[in-house]
Scaffold this active site. Structure first.
Site, PDB file in Angstrom:
ATOM      1  N   HIS A  57       0.806  -1.234   0.000  1.00 37.57           N
ATOM      2  CA  HIS A  57       0.000   0.000   0.000  1.00 37.57           C
ATOM      3  C   HIS A  57       0.837   1.281   0.000  1.00 37.57           C
ATOM      4  O   HIS A  57       0.739   2.085  -0.914  1.00 37.57           O
ATOM      5  CB  HIS A  57      -0.961   0.017   1.201  1.00 37.57           C
ATOM      6  CG  HIS A  57      -1.545   1.373   1.445  1.00 37.57           C
ATOM      7  ND1 HIS A  57      -2.705   1.795   0.844  1.00 37.57           N
ATOM      8  CD2 HIS A  57      -1.098   2.427   2.184  1.00 37.57           C
ATOM      9  CE1 HIS A  57      -2.949   3.046   1.202  1.00 37.57           C
ATOM     10  NE2 HIS A  57      -1.996   3.449   2.022  1.00 37.57           N
ATOM     11  N   GLU A  62     -23.786  18.741   4.629  1.00 40.03           N
ATOM     12  CA  GLU A  62     -22.907  19.921   4.630  1.00 40.03           C
ATOM     13  C   GLU A  62     -21.560  19.617   3.980  1.00 40.03           C
ATOM     14  O   GLU A  62     -21.016  20.425   3.228  1.00 40.03           O
ATOM     15  CB  GLU A  62     -22.679  20.415   6.075  1.00 40.03           C
ATOM     16  CG  GLU A  62     -23.927  20.906   6.791  1.00 40.03           C
ATOM     17  CD  GLU A  62     -24.756  19.777   7.395  1.00 40.03           C
ATOM     18  OE1 GLU A  62     -24.317  18.598   7.362  1.00 40.03           O
ATOM     19  OE2 GLU A  62     -25.865  20.061   7.912  1.00 40.03           O
ATOM     20  N   HIS A 112     -26.296  24.462  18.832  1.00 42.43           N
ATOM     21  CA  HIS A 112     -26.377  25.201  17.578  1.00 42.43           C
ATOM     22  C   HIS A 112     -25.623  26.534  17.616  1.00 42.43           C
ATOM     23  O   HIS A 112     -25.540  27.211  16.603  1.00 42.43           O
ATOM     24  CB  HIS A 112     -27.843  25.485  17.229  1.00 42.43           C
ATOM     25  CG  HIS A 112     -28.582  24.296  16.695  1.00 42.43           C
ATOM     26  ND1 HIS A 112     -28.557  23.073  17.321  1.00 42.43           N
ATOM     27  CD2 HIS A 112     -29.361  24.144  15.594  1.00 42.43           C
ATOM     28  CE1 HIS A 112     -29.299  22.220  16.622  1.00 42.43           C
ATOM     29  NE2 HIS A 112     -29.794  22.848  15.578  1.00 42.43           N
TER      30      HIS A 112
END
Ligand code: TPP
Length: 663
Positions: A260, A409, A471
């Site tokens: 990898h 988002e 929020h």
């Protein structure tokens, strides 16, 4: 038609450039290029529409290596097909400081790199913006000028990252049928087999999101070609699950995580040379194979010159508009439109939230700038991102200007980057500022790439009220300001909001975040000034009546509070000035003189911002007074919360007076 033998040798050229470059750098990821060389060879020799001599050709197909750690695959392709800046010397200097062959592909470092990848999932999520951008531009300018595909190579990691689901769901919903994703289905990631952590049926997953998806042998050129051909005629986006072997050809490391992300070592490379019957020394490509690659790299010349013919013959107005939009320049009347609008605002003095001011500015901007594409992550009515000009883009109508991104988002921010990178478009999208955290990885990449993505972040403080601390952003201004090359604007009124939007649109190499309030704010810029004062980042909004005893710096909603504190202090005989600071980053770029003059010499310096203090000391000094937040907010009305947290004109004036009396 390429023979199988020729195909194999061309693919092996990618494999050896990659393993030899990683070996020389003693760092990098050989496994993916070795496993995916067949896919790349078929794509770049038989399908991809590109011209290395015209890397910015607007109607080229896009190729995005979402699994950016496999960067040597892309660098090899760019070298072999004849991109002039990707010399063999660059390949030899893979991962070295100053080379074009950075560890992961970086937009702008070399031609042919469409976007910066490396953070897994981002390229795939960008590709939704690229493919949507193609459809939007096609609707505006027609098939003759815009008609291309977006191809992506993604790995297991890209598909495991959460943003991939946001991206594939959006692409499926919008039926972006010219988006074609190859999944490097090699069952291996860093820790070992993918089965250590994942058992998803990826084909079923994509199908469930509205894609075509099927399994193929990713080492069989004909199977690859057949799948691409089918994908190009599909009415849905397509995912081709390509079964491959990581590090294919390495005698003991192939198929294991050892191939990898580290050099294979001399023995493995010698074994691979034997396996592929490749006797050229490192960085030497047999002449016939290099020729074959260079010939493939010239195949797009006809398509490109035909396209140039279409453009030359296009209606003069359409051509001029197409060229203007691709140049990234705004319409020539843009400044005048903003100046007129500012004049009107200073006369009308609206008392509205800056999210509303932003909508009002956008109404003017979207009327004057046809390339803006708006959107929101399901908060359209709260973010005020939609205007009369921006109707919904749907799978039946790409000729519109508004994207309902859904509650995604991160996917939205990545798609905005893709739309921006595609060219011809200026994309903005909104959410609550607190949820910029969900979009941040893509916002950061916009900054790293130096592109004009615009993020509209409303509900920018405790001022949002009853939704409470989950929020209410507190650290977000500081966190966003910490990103290099990111303009974070926090305008104080409708005039500053218009100015900040103007700067955002004019900043071709810097993304912008607009932090906007939910609550109403008075107009503080009552006198029309033609100059964009916000472009200085900070400026004196209210002078002191005499030699200033106090300077108050404030942003956004707290400018009103600063002006209130100034009134109280002036009344008590302490001359006080107020400096509005709509953008830290731009202030930092001003001359020393301007900065010194604006900061001033008042013995008391104070900042008011309903966020944390971090970042303010460079304006007020470590002994300055900060009126703001020290922890999370609370659920309550705005009328309760500002006094509760001590962010009021009275509290600010008192703090200044206490300090003045102590002096
Ligand atoms: C967001 C993110 N998290 C972690 C990494 C570090 N990383 C790079 S490659 C990789 C494994 C990817 O596995 P896969 O996509 O299967 O690639 P392959 O091993 O097949 O080359 C990880 C975890 C990263 N680049 N980006």
């Amino acid at each position: 038609m390429t023979s199988r033998e020729q195909h194999d040798r061309m693919a092996n050229a990618i494999r050896f450039l990659s393993m030899d470059a990683v070996e020389k750098a003693n760092s990098g990821h050989p496994g993916l290029p070795m496993g995916c060389a067949d896919i790349a060879t078929v794509l770049f020799t038989r399908f991809l529409k590109y011209d290395p001599k015209a890397p910015h050709w607007a109607d080229r197909d896009r190729f995005i290596l979402s699994a950016g750690h496999g960067s040597m695959l892309l660098y090899s392709l760019l070298h072999l097909t004849g991109y002039e800046d990707m010399t063999i010397d660059q390949i030899k200097h893979f991962r070295q400081l100053g080379s074009k062959t950075a560890g992961h592909p970086e937009y702008g470092h070399a031609t042919g790199i469409e976007t910066t990848t490396g953070p897994l999932g981002q390229g795939l999520a960008n590709s939704v913006g690229f493919a949507l951008g193609e459809r939007i531009m096609n609707a505006a300018f027609g098939n003759d000028l815009v008609d291309h595909y977006t191809y992506v190579l993604a790995g297991d990691g890209c598909l495991m990252e959460g943003v991939s689901q946001e991206a594939i769901a959006l692409a499926g919903h919008l039926k972006l049928n010219k988006l074609i994703v190859f999944w490097d289905n090699n069952d291996i990631s860093i820790d070992g087999p993918v089965s250590l952590s994942d058992n998803t049926d990826q084909v079923a997953r994509f199908q469930a999101s509205g894609w075509n998806a099927s399994h193929i042998d990713g080492t069989d050129p004909e199977a690859i070609a057949y799948a691409i051909e089918a994908a190009r005629h599909s009415d849905k986006p397509t995912m081709i699950a390509c079964k491959t072997t990581i590090g294919f050809g390495a005698p003991t490391k192939a198929g294991t995580n050892k191939a990898h992300g580290s050099p294979l070592g001399a023995d493995e490379i010698a074994g691979a040379r034997k396996f592929f019957n490749w006797d050229s020394p490192p960085f030497e490509i047999p002449a016939d194979i290099l020729d074959a690659w260079r010939t493939a790299g010239k195949a797009g010349v006809k398509a490109r010159t035909d396209w140039e013919g279409h453009l030359a013959k296009a209606d003069a107005k359409l051509k001029a508009e197409f060229e203007r939009r691709l140049s990234g320049k705004l319409p020539s009347n843009f400044d005048a439109v903003i100046a007129d609008y500012k004049k009107k605002l200073s006369a009308d003095k609206p008392k509205v939230a800056t999210r509303k001011s932003s909508e009002m500015a956008l109404e003017v901007i979207n009327g004057a700038v046809p390339e803006t594409i708006g959107g929101s992550a399901d908060l359209t009515g709260s973010n005020n991102t939609k205007t009369s000009q921006t109707k919904n883009i749907t799978s039946d109508d790409y000729g519109q200007r508004y994207v309902h991104y859904g509650i995604r988002e991160h996917g939205m921010a990545a798609a905005i980057n893709g739309l921006t990178l595609h060219g011809g478009l200026i994309a903005y999208g909104g959410t609550f500022m607190c949820f910029s955290d969900y979009a941040r990885p893509s916002m950061r990449l916009a900054s790293l790439m130096g592109i004009r993505s615009i993020f509209v972040m409303t509900h920018d403080s405790i001022g949002l009220g009853e939704d409470g601390p989950t929020h209410q952003p507190v650290e977000h201004l500081a966190a966003l300001r910490a990103i290099p090359n990111h303009n974070v604007f926090r305008p104080a009124d409708a005039v500053e909001t218009a100015e900040c939007w103007q700067i955002a649109l004019e900043s071709e190499k810097t993304p912008s975040t607009l932090a906007l309030t939910r609550q109403n704010l008075p107009t503080v810029r009552n006198e029309f000034v033609a100059k964009n004062l916000s472009s200085q980042g900070a400026y004196e909004l209210a002078a002191a009546s005499g030699e200033a005893a106090v300077t108050i710096f404030a942003t956004g909603s707290e400018v009103e509070i600063a002006l209130g504190a100034r009134d109280l202090l002036e009344k008590h005989g302490h001359p006080t000035r107020v400096v509005s600071v709509p953008c830290f980053e731009l202030f930092d770029q001003q001359s020393d003189d301007y900065r010194k003059k604006t900061i001033g010499n008042a013995p008391i310096k104070m900042a008011i911002e309903a966020g944390i203090r971090q970042g303010w000391d460079h304006l007020i000094g470590s002994d300055g007074i900060f009126v703001g937040m020290t922890g999370f907010g609370a659920s309550g009305t705005i009328e309760q919360l500002y006094p509760h947290f001590g962010i009021t004109a009275e509290a600010a004036a008192k703090a200044a007076e206490t300090r003045l009396h102590a002096k």
